[in-house]
Motif scaffolding. Structure first.
Motif, PDB file in Angstrom:
ATOM      1  N   ALA A  57       0.825  -1.215   0.000  1.00  0.00           N
ATOM      2  CA  ALA A  57       0.000   0.000   0.000  1.00  0.00           C
ATOM      3  C   ALA A  57       0.860   1.266   0.000  1.00  0.00           C
ATOM      4  CB  ALA A  57      -0.937   0.011   1.205  1.00  0.00           C
ATOM      5  N   LYS A  58       1.961   1.215   0.746  1.00  0.00           N
ATOM      6  CA  LYS A  58       2.818   2.405   0.855  1.00  0.00           C
ATOM      7  C   LYS A  58       3.868   2.481  -0.250  1.00  0.00           C
ATOM      8  CE  LYS A  58       5.013   3.515   4.620  1.00  0.00           C
ATOM      9  NZ  LYS A  58       4.930   4.880   5.055  1.00  0.00           N
ATOM     10  N   GLY A  59       4.104   1.358  -0.945  1.00  0.00           N
ATOM     11  CA  GLY A  59       5.218   1.310  -1.895  1.00  0.00           C
ATOM     12  C   GLY A  59       6.525   1.367  -1.124  1.00  0.00           C
ATOM     13  N   ARG A  60       6.540   0.693   0.033  1.00  0.00           N
ATOM     14  CA  ARG A  60       7.702   0.784   0.926  1.00  0.00           C
ATOM     15  C   ARG A  60       8.713  -0.311   0.598  1.00  0.00           C
ATOM     16  NH1 ARG A  60       7.899   2.732   6.648  1.00  0.00           N
ATOM     17  NH2 ARG A  60       9.236   1.437   7.937  1.00  0.00           N
ATOM     18  N   PRO A  61      10.029   0.024   0.546  1.00  0.00           N
ATOM     19  CA  PRO A  61      11.033  -1.009   0.287  1.00  0.00           C
ATOM     20  C   PRO A  61      10.953  -2.104   1.354  1.00  0.00           C
ATOM     21  CG  PRO A  61      12.018   1.193   0.283  1.00  0.00           C
ATOM     22  CD  PRO A  61      10.618   1.347   0.761  1.00  0.00           C
ATOM     23  N   PRO A 144       3.736   1.837  10.346  1.00  0.00           N
ATOM     24  CA  PRO A 144       4.612   2.896   9.839  1.00  0.00           C
ATOM     25  C   PRO A 144       3.750   4.117   9.537  1.00  0.00           C
ATOM     26  CG  PRO A 144       4.118   1.386   8.078  1.00  0.00           C
ATOM     27  CD  PRO A 144       3.442   0.838   9.311  1.00  0.00           C
ATOM     28  N   SER A 145       4.391   5.218   9.218  1.00  0.00           N
ATOM     29  CA  SER A 145       3.620   6.409   8.878  1.00  0.00           C
ATOM     30  C   SER A 145       2.701   6.101   7.684  1.00  0.00           C
ATOM     31  CB  SER A 145       4.570   7.554   8.550  1.00  0.00           C
ATOM     32  OG  SER A 145       5.587   7.112   7.680  1.00  0.00           O
ATOM     33  N   ALA A 146       1.484   6.668   7.727  1.00  0.00           N
ATOM     34  CA  ALA A 146       0.458   6.309   6.733  1.00  0.00           C
ATOM     35  C   ALA A 146       0.529   7.194   5.490  1.00  0.00           C
ATOM     36  CB  ALA A 146      -0.919   6.389   7.377  1.00  0.00           C
ATOM     37  N   ASN A 147       1.726   7.239   4.903  1.00  0.00           N
ATOM     38  CA  ASN A 147       1.919   8.024   3.675  1.00  0.00           C
ATOM     39  C   ASN A 147       2.445   7.100   2.586  1.00  0.00           C
ATOM     40  OD1 ASN A 147       4.207   7.824   5.494  1.00  0.00           O
ATOM     41  ND2 ASN A 147       5.361   8.923   3.933  1.00  0.00           N
ATOM     42  N   THR A 148       2.408   7.547   1.346  1.00  0.00           N
ATOM     43  CA  THR A 148       3.130   6.847   0.292  1.00  0.00           C
ATOM     44  C   THR A 148       4.601   7.025   0.600  1.00  0.00           C
ATOM     45  OG1 THR A 148       1.415   7.354  -1.290  1.00  0.00           O
ATOM     46  CG2 THR A 148       3.574   6.839  -2.194  1.00  0.00           C
ATOM     47  N   PRO A 152       6.053  13.357   2.507  1.00  0.00           N
ATOM     48  CA  PRO A 152       6.086  13.778   3.913  1.00  0.00           C
ATOM     49  C   PRO A 152       5.071  12.979   4.743  1.00  0.00           C
ATOM     50  CG  PRO A 152       5.999  15.692   2.441  1.00  0.00           C
ATOM     51  CD  PRO A 152       5.773  14.482   1.590  1.00  0.00           C
ATOM     52  N   SER A 153       5.422  12.684   5.995  1.00  0.00           N
ATOM     53  CA  SER A 153       4.524  11.914   6.859  1.00  0.00           C
ATOM     54  C   SER A 153       3.222  12.674   7.095  1.00  0.00           C
ATOM     55  CB  SER A 153       5.195  11.638   8.194  1.00  0.00           C
ATOM     56  OG  SER A 153       6.306  10.801   7.999  1.00  0.00           O
ATOM     57  N   PRO A 154       2.097  11.941   7.260  1.00  0.00           N
ATOM     58  CA  PRO A 154       0.790  12.585   7.416  1.00  0.00           C
ATOM     59  C   PRO A 154       0.547  13.058   8.848  1.00  0.00           C
ATOM     60  CG  PRO A 154       0.541  10.211   7.339  1.00  0.00           C
ATOM     61  CD  PRO A 154       2.006  10.474   7.227  1.00  0.00           C
ATOM     62  N   LYS A 236      15.529   8.394   0.706  1.00  0.00           N
ATOM     63  CA  LYS A 236      15.082   9.777   0.548  1.00  0.00           C
ATOM     64  C   LYS A 236      13.675   9.801   1.144  1.00  0.00           C
ATOM     65  CE  LYS A 236      14.378  13.500  -2.633  1.00  0.00           C
ATOM     66  NZ  LYS A 236      14.156  13.992  -3.944  1.00  0.00           N
ATOM     67  N   HIS A 237      13.384  10.770   1.940  1.00  0.00           N
ATOM     68  CA  HIS A 237      12.209  10.695   2.775  1.00  0.00           C
ATOM     69  C   HIS A 237      11.604  12.062   2.873  1.00  0.00           C
ATOM     70  CE1 HIS A 237      11.362   7.243   5.454  1.00  0.00           C
ATOM     71  NE2 HIS A 237      10.470   8.054   5.961  1.00  0.00           N
ATOM     72  N   TYR A 238      10.395  12.131   3.314  1.00  0.00           N
ATOM     73  CA  TYR A 238       9.803  13.427   3.629  1.00  0.00           C
ATOM     74  C   TYR A 238       9.889  14.380   2.452  1.00  0.00           C
ATOM     75  CZ  TYR A 238      11.390  11.359   7.964  1.00  0.00           C
ATOM     76  OH  TYR A 238      11.652  10.480   8.949  1.00  0.00           O
TER      77      TYR A 238
HETATM   78 MG    MG Z   1       7.687   6.816   7.600  1.00  0.00          MG
END
Ligand code: MG
Ligand code: AMP
Length: 504
Positions: A57-61, A144-148, A152-154, A236-238
């Motif tokens: 859902a997040k496209g998280r590695p 985890p934070s509920a963002n793609t 940036p974190s929601p 790379k984040h946020y």
């Molecule tokens: Mg996060």
């Protein structure tokens, strides 16, 4: 998938709504919910398949492990091998709250939750909706934070909706969060307690309880090749969509510099965003200016930062300039997030120590096409500045005029190179206050091999962040035209950077 959106008031939690959301979690589904730090995307942490849904859902590695959220102290002992005494001390002081600790996991925690690691990160949030939901969902919620991933974190439910609508089962809107930055992560598993991610609980606060605490070097140093101990910190984040640059220095000079940069962007028809503080807000003259809060109140800055970065995404600005923040205390966590968002692009303004360039040398192979094009364009754009601009070749057997097609393109753009002759790069051309820009990596290597002491040798692409342009040699006039346009973009970026760095 249809995402249901429900609202729960933290001051008067509706238990029937919590039960319904908890049932979804027990069934292996995804529910986003508020915590005091940022919104989390919850799944049953002990169910490998449920945890896997978070990643998609997040496209998280998949090597970026999840934090397991608990609501009761006794739950901890059931998923870790041992609880070090220091963890007990920290929990007494900071749990429930924005602190995550790393433990050796036991067999109940699947590798799908820990990204393959033998350790597990655990936190007990203080938000009451979160606590009740964790209990209703089985006691162990990976969140985890509920963002793609990468955004940036929601910090409010609408941010979650923007990123994850249609990808998860439910969003619980519990209003804006109270802190706005993710939890502090501390590793107690090896010797000296080490901060892997700075957050609301500062180093000083941890040291009051534990004595000396270290900070993972990889999160402080921008130039470091050290791999961060929290796998997620390497990504790379946020990041907002637009290029973000932090301007650092004395407040009045920062404002003046940002005003100048914004004006320069506007002159090119671009829209610039500015991130500032209440104190400096009235001094900005142009661009889309947003304040994150007062410098007297770091908590308000922490709380608003991500929302402002998201707002700039919605406004579709082309670039963003931000003031910087002091590093001690909460400022360290704020700067850590901002530096990541800016991919460490920082302009330091030091009115004393600026060394001005006196020469720019463009280096190419023959010195008959891209070199003189860049030279001519730069001279034209820096007219009136006291700086020498030349181009040199690395394989010039005898002086030659500029390539005819290159010259035709330049003339049609109003730039003449009468009398130009290519020349070989020699030692006499170089000096300390000299910037050397090559077309290719190979040329850069050749220059550095011949002059190992020489500082400030870059490829044009690396210096400007622009794409390379194919060599038009042997092609049509149009190929030379495209090459000229790309070199002009590079020259513009180069001048912008040099003027930001105050070196011209
Ligand atoms: Mg996060
Ligand atoms: P998020 O939940 O999106 O705020 O990200 C969780 C952060 O915790 C990431 O930076 C992870 O790399 C870090 N993390 C989670 N588990 C571990 C662990 N076992 N060891 C080190 N870092 C971890």
């Amino acid at each position: 998938m249809n995402t249901s959106y429900i609202t729960i008031n933290e001051a008067a939690v509706d238990d029937s709504k919590i039960e319904a959301a908890g049932t979804l979690l027990k069934e292996g589904r995804l529910v986003a919910f508020p915590t005091e730090t940022v919104y989390g995307l919850g799944a049953n942490a002990l169910d490998e398949e449920a945890a896997a849904k978070i990643y998609s859902a997040k496209g998280r590695p998949s090597d970026n492990p999840l934090i397991v959220h608990i609501a009761d102290w006794d739950a901890l002992g059931l998923i870790v091998k041992e609880i070090p005494p220091q963890a007990r001390l920290l929990a007494d002081r900071f749990w429930p709250g924005p602190l995550t600790m790393i433990f050796q996991k036991n067999e109940r925690v699947p590798y799908g939750t820990t990204g393959g690691l033998e350790t597990v990160a655990v936190r007990m949030p203080s938000n009451r909706i979160a606590q009740k939901l964790i209990r209703a969902g089985g006691g162990y919620i990976a969140a985890p934070s509920a963002n793609t991933s990468g955004r940036p974190s929601p910090t409010q439910a609408s941010h979650v909706l923007d990123d994850l609508d249609g990808k998860i089962d439910m969003i619980i809107d519990g209003g804006p969060v109270s802190i706005g930055l993710e939890s502090t992560i501390v590793d107690l598993s090896e010797g000296v307690p080490t901060i892997l991610r700075p957050g609301y609980i500062t180093k000083e606060m941890l040291e009051e309880v534990l004595g000396h605490v270290e900070v993972d070097q990889a999160i402080i140093r921008s130039d470091s090749d050290i791999v961060p101990k929290a796998p997620g910190m390497k990504y790379k984040h946020y990041a907002p969509k637009a290029d973000l640059v932090i301007v650092e220095g004395k407040s009045s000079m920062v404002v003046a510099k940002i005003n100048e940069l914004v004006q320069m962007k506007q002159a090119h028809g671009l829209r610039a965003g500015v991130i500032c503080t209440e104190e400096s807000f009235p001094s900005y003259e142009g661009g889309v200016v947003r304040t994150v809060g007062s410098r007297q109140d770091e908590e308000s800055i922490a709380k608003h930062l991500f929302a402002v970065l998201r707002e700039f995404d919605d406004l579709e600005v082309d670039c963003i300039y931000s003031e910087s923040f002091e590093a001690p205390g909460l400022g360290q966590a704020i700067m850590n997030r901002l530096l990541k968002a800016a991919a460490h692009q920082v302009v330091k303004i030091d009115h004393k120590g600026v060394s001005k360039l006196n020469r720019i040398i463009f280096v190419s192979n023959s010195g008959t096409i891209s070199g003189p094009m860049a030279e001519g364009l730069t001279k034209e754009k820096l007219k009136g500045k006291e700086i020498d601009v030349i181009s040199r070749g690395l394989v010039v057997l005898f002086p030659e005029p500029i390539n005819q097609k290159a010259e035709a393109v330049m003339i049609s753009n109003g730039i003449r190179m009468d009398g130009y002759r290519s020349a070989q790069l020699t030692k006499e051309d170089l000096g300390d206050a000299c910037l050397i820009l090559t077309r290719t990596e190979k040329q850069k290597k050749t220059v550095l091999e011949a002059y190992p002491e020489q500082k400030q040798v870059y490829t044009l692409c690396e210096f400007t962040g622009e794409e390379d342009t194919p060599n038009p040699y042997g092609g049509e006039l149009a190929d030379y035209g495209r090459c000229f346009e790309q070199i002009e973009r590079m020259v513009d970026r180069m001048i912008e950077r040099l003027s930001m760095e105050r070196s011209i």
